[in-house]
Design an enzyme around this catalytic site. Sequence first.
Site, PDB file in Angstrom:
ATOM      1  NE  ARG A  56      -4.036   1.943   0.688  1.00 29.74           N
ATOM      2  CZ  ARG A  56      -4.752   2.412  -0.089  1.00 29.74           C
ATOM      3  NH1 ARG A  56      -4.851   2.142  -1.296  1.00 29.74           N
ATOM      4  NH2 ARG A  56      -5.937   2.988   0.555  1.00 29.74           N
ATOM      5  CB  THR A 109      -9.482  -0.507  -7.506  1.00 27.65           C
ATOM      6  OG1 THR A 109      -9.606   0.501  -6.961  1.00 27.65           O
ATOM      7  CG2 THR A 109      -8.570  -1.575  -6.942  1.00 27.65           C
ATOM      8  CB  THR A 135      -5.990   0.943  -6.391  1.00 25.84           C
ATOM      9  OG1 THR A 135      -6.970   1.850  -6.498  1.00 25.84           O
ATOM     10  CG2 THR A 135      -5.356   1.167  -4.972  1.00 25.84           C
ATOM     11  CB  VAL A 136      -3.731   4.883  -9.544  1.00 24.95           C
ATOM     12  CG1 VAL A 136      -2.466   4.084 -10.022  1.00 24.95           C
ATOM     13  CG2 VAL A 136      -4.789   4.671 -10.489  1.00 24.95           C
ATOM     14  CG  ASN A 137      -8.262   6.597  -4.601  1.00 20.21           C
ATOM     15  OD1 ASN A 137      -8.952   5.766  -4.236  1.00 20.21           O
ATOM     16  ND2 ASN A 137      -8.332   7.940  -4.284  1.00 20.21           N
ATOM     17  CB  SER A 158     -12.415  -0.712   0.272  1.00 21.33           C
ATOM     18  OG  SER A 158     -13.072   0.181   0.959  1.00 21.33           O
ATOM     19  N   GLY A 205     -14.154   0.808  -5.167  1.00 16.37           N
ATOM     20  CA  GLY A 205     -13.981   1.457  -3.933  1.00 16.37           C
ATOM     21  C   GLY A 205     -14.758   0.748  -2.813  1.00 16.37           C
TER      22      GLY A 205
END
EC number: 2.3.2.2
Length: 570
Positions: A109, A381, A399-401, A453, A473
């Site tokens: 992360r 994501t 992810t990159v959000n 998440s 998300g």
Amino acid sequence: MKLALRWQVLLLGFVLGTSGAFAADTPTPSIQAAPLAQRPGHAGIASANALATEAGFEVLAKGGNAFDAAIAVASTLSVVEPESSGLGGGFMATLYMAADKHSVFIDARETAPAAVNPKDYLNPDGTPNRDTALKGPLSAGIPGEPAGLVWLAKHYGKLPLTASLAPAIRIAGGFKPDERLLGSIREEQKNIERWPASAAKFLPNGNAPAQGEIWHDPDQAHTLELLAKYGDSGFYSGETAKKLVDAVRQAGGDWTLKDLASYRVKERTPITVDYRGYKIITAPPPSSGGVAIAEILNILSGFDLTKLDQAHRVHLVVEAMRRAFRDHNDYLGDPDFVKMPLDMLLSPYYADGLRQTIVPDKATPSSMLAPSNASDPGMHTTHFSIIDADGNMVAITATVNYVLGSTFVADGTGVLLNDEMDDFALVPNKPNVYGLLGSKANAPEPGKRMLSSMSPSIVIGPDRTAVIGSPGGSTIITQVLEGILAFIDGGDAHQVVAHKRFHHQYMPDVVTVEPGAFDATTSDALTHMGYTLKQREPWGFMNVVIWDRRTNKLDAASDPRRQDGLGKVQ
């Protein structure tokens, strides 16, 4: 309100005195399902892009294992699906090693830079500044994916990193973008135009590439080559690191070379929970997903869902979701910074108490637990699942959000940076872009990992095993939960990924419903119970591989809601 608070206090006092049978820091027990010693003899991969799935099989054909294939899939997705993941972001992975029946969780992360200042994310009136939280270099955490890929190769793979990254490097030399990527570029074009390197990468000749046009990403290819040759130092120091820091600081960000050099992958003990004879191995903090899924399953374990009509089954699942998301908001954060009551949250005794608060035929208003407001969840994501011929398993969510992350590309690197700073509780008890609330437990601090998440999971039953996960998300948690339930109910891979979805996240107090999820009778019954149903377009991009150990056959499927993924067995 007083009644709700009273039972919460009573439960807290009771549970804190119990033993932590499901504590996250307890070593993961070996999986004892008898048929697991069997080899599948073939492999299955399901990812969000056909080129990535094929890259995984290419590396398996070179003699690699599931962990080498995961490096190939993740790095290729960085090239062909940058709207969802990449070298500028991070990932979480649940791994299962067949040789010793051992599982581990890899936390790659992103982290907050040392100079993080919450005031940078506030408007003058104290409200959240969505622009600095979501766009540009201030929105970006220190990337974890490159270090995670190196960690997989060094500790679990069979091949050198050069071999596992080779497909992505080749594909970066020229490929045809799919419509999802092209649509994302068009959607974010105004933001992309704010950053010259972003425009150079995503808007050749001033516009998004045309359908069918060959797209080249030479800067990212070079960054991947340095990573392949030098490992961690090929990204977190030297040429790439200097380019990243120079670009971020020139655009108003606050990264330093020390931030990059200090980044470390964390190995953590997965959360495990038993439900109806199945063992679910899932993500611990700083993911909130595994805690929430375990809490929901513990609550549901006191009911026989198979004997209920759809309306009452949905009612119980939603009430369990509601309570788990409330705890998600209040307690969870980076375990290296925050002490969390995981013994309580994962205890079956705590679930017993929560179960008693569910009224059989009536919705519990979330306002009885605590008031708030939030917005719709988003969808950006990626997840992929792998089982190799020896039975090694990988569930990775990366992810990159938000869509195309921060939209900021560091000049000369081809690296699109994430906008994960928005996953912190930048303003306590104010929703982020996915509508999730947070407390001080998830407040930004130097080097801290923002709550996620992401819920990459492995489910081992008496005779079948599933590797499962999804983007989405805050809906990741409920998608994976519902996928696990569909698998336990006997669904094959295609049925699990196609299963119609619904979602509740405590606030807003609305059940989000995919078209076709409920028939008219069920919808009417839920409305009569007090639920507000809100239909929205289909969501998620689940990718699942299932091993039926009775027949020794693999089954892989990619979500039919999107046309670009590929689940394949060979």
